[in-house]
Design a protein around this motif. Structure first.
Motif, mmCIF file in Angstrom:
data_model
loop_
_atom_site.group_PDB
_atom_site.id
_atom_site.type_symbol
_atom_site.label_atom_id
_atom_site.label_comp_id
_atom_site.label_asym_id
_atom_site.label_seq_id
_atom_site.Cartn_x
_atom_site.Cartn_y
_atom_site.Cartn_z
ATOM 1 N N THR A 128 7.164 -14.358 -0.793
ATOM 2 C CA THR A 128 6.964 -15.401 0.207
ATOM 3 C C THR A 128 7.561 -14.995 1.544
ATOM 4 O O THR A 128 6.925 -15.124 2.601
ATOM 5 C CB THR A 128 7.597 -16.729 -0.266
ATOM 6 N N SER A 129 8.774 -14.470 1.515
ATOM 7 C CA SER A 129 9.442 -14.098 2.770
ATOM 8 C C SER A 129 8.763 -12.919 3.455
ATOM 9 O O SER A 129 8.821 -12.789 4.682
ATOM 10 C CB SER A 129 10.913 -13.761 2.496
ATOM 11 N N THR A 182 -3.699 -16.359 -1.124
ATOM 12 C CA THR A 182 -3.691 -16.030 -2.555
ATOM 13 C C THR A 182 -3.841 -17.267 -3.431
ATOM 14 O O THR A 182 -3.761 -17.159 -4.664
ATOM 15 C CB THR A 182 -2.367 -15.318 -2.932
ATOM 16 N N SER A 227 0.903 -16.310 0.084
ATOM 17 C CA SER A 227 0.495 -17.261 1.120
ATOM 18 C C SER A 227 -0.718 -18.049 0.640
ATOM 19 O O SER A 227 -1.163 -17.907 -0.498
ATOM 20 C CB SER A 227 0.159 -16.506 2.414
ATOM 21 N N THR A 228 -1.272 -18.857 1.531
ATOM 22 C CA THR A 228 -2.455 -19.644 1.163
ATOM 23 C C THR A 228 -3.654 -18.757 0.826
ATOM 24 O O THR A 228 -4.560 -19.180 0.110
ATOM 25 C CB THR A 228 -2.837 -20.592 2.314
ATOM 26 N N GLY A 278 5.497 -12.444 3.363
ATOM 27 C CA GLY A 278 4.158 -12.861 3.760
ATOM 28 C C GLY A 278 3.063 -12.502 2.780
ATOM 29 O O GLY A 278 1.892 -12.806 3.021
#
Length: 250
Positions: free
Chosen positions: A186-187, A195, A192-193, A189
């Protein structure tokens, strides 16, 4: 028209879920290994990380050994979390070719250890410090490849965990490792949306595969299935590493 990549993801996660249902491990190992044929390992891990976390949490609470597992394996789990955090940028910055070489090599090593039944033994008085070192190495490797089975699984076998306790211990350990990886993805990148849809397909297919694998566990010779699985991992690892080496040499 359905995206061919989604079909491939569905196939990979159904197969990986089947293996996990039958053996208690292998979902990220199999799925990332297969998906890396068509995409970078970092993107593959981002797609499978949520199904991996959820199936591992489920496996964690199936059994009565949670307290004993936490007492014995906390150095391994802590070391793994630290190793993943220290090498957090590896998946997002490493070359796809070098990532596939590392992933393929690890798959081959893991499978050969299993095929030749290489056994290690760790005395109880050494469990904590050896577990911490093994965890740190596992975390560094996992952050770069998404694979958490080497050297953690041989270590858990080396300290003498019995069959049912080992299956639950794998769930506990992989839960910690995959949650830590999810934070790092997450950190960086990678998670994200973008995936979300592939991840939803992956989750549904992983659960289908798991249920089928669990049902098949009691009906097939365990040793035969284990050997077929390990031989397949050797072949997949050789393909991933070999094809990446060939492409680098051009």
């Amino acid at each position: 028209m359905i995206d061919p990549i989604l079909i491939f993801i569905a196939f990979a996660l159904t197969l990986a879920g089947f293996v996990k249902g039958a053996l208690g491990l292998g979902l990220p190992t199999v799925s990332v290994g297969l998906l890396a044929v068509a995409m970078p390992p970092g993107r593959a891990l981002a797609i499978v990380i949520v199904p991996a976390v959820i199936t591992n949490i489920w496996q964690t609470f199936v059994g009565p050994y949670l307290r004993d597992i936490a007492r014995r394996l906390w150095p391994l789990m802590l070391g793994t979390a630290v190793g993943i955090s220290l090498n957090a940028s590896a998946l997002s910055h490493a070359s796809t070719h070098y990532g596939n070489i590392a992933l393929g090599t690890l798959l081959v090593i893991y499978a050969l250890l299993g095929l030749f039944k290489v056994a290690f033994s760790v005395a109880p008085r050494h469990e904590k410090w050896v577990g911490g070192i093994v965890g740190l190495v596992t975390g560094l490797i996992s952050a770069a490849t998404g694979v958490q089975v080497v050297p953690s699984v041989p270590y858990m076998q080396a300290i003498g965990l019995q069959k049912d306790e080992l299956v639950q211990a794998l769930g506990v350990f992989f839960t910690v490792a995959t949650i830590t990886l999810a934070f790092n993805l997450t950190s960086s990148g990678l998670l994200s949306t973008a995936t979300a849809l592939p991840g939803a397909v992956a989750m549904a297919c992983a659960f289908v595969g798991m249920f089928v694998g669990q049902a098949a566990r009691s009906k097939m010779p365990a040793e035969t299935f284990r050997r077929v699985f390990l031989v397949a991992m050797v072949l997949l690892g050789l393909y991933l590493a070999g094809s990446a080496i060939v492409e680098l040499s051009w």
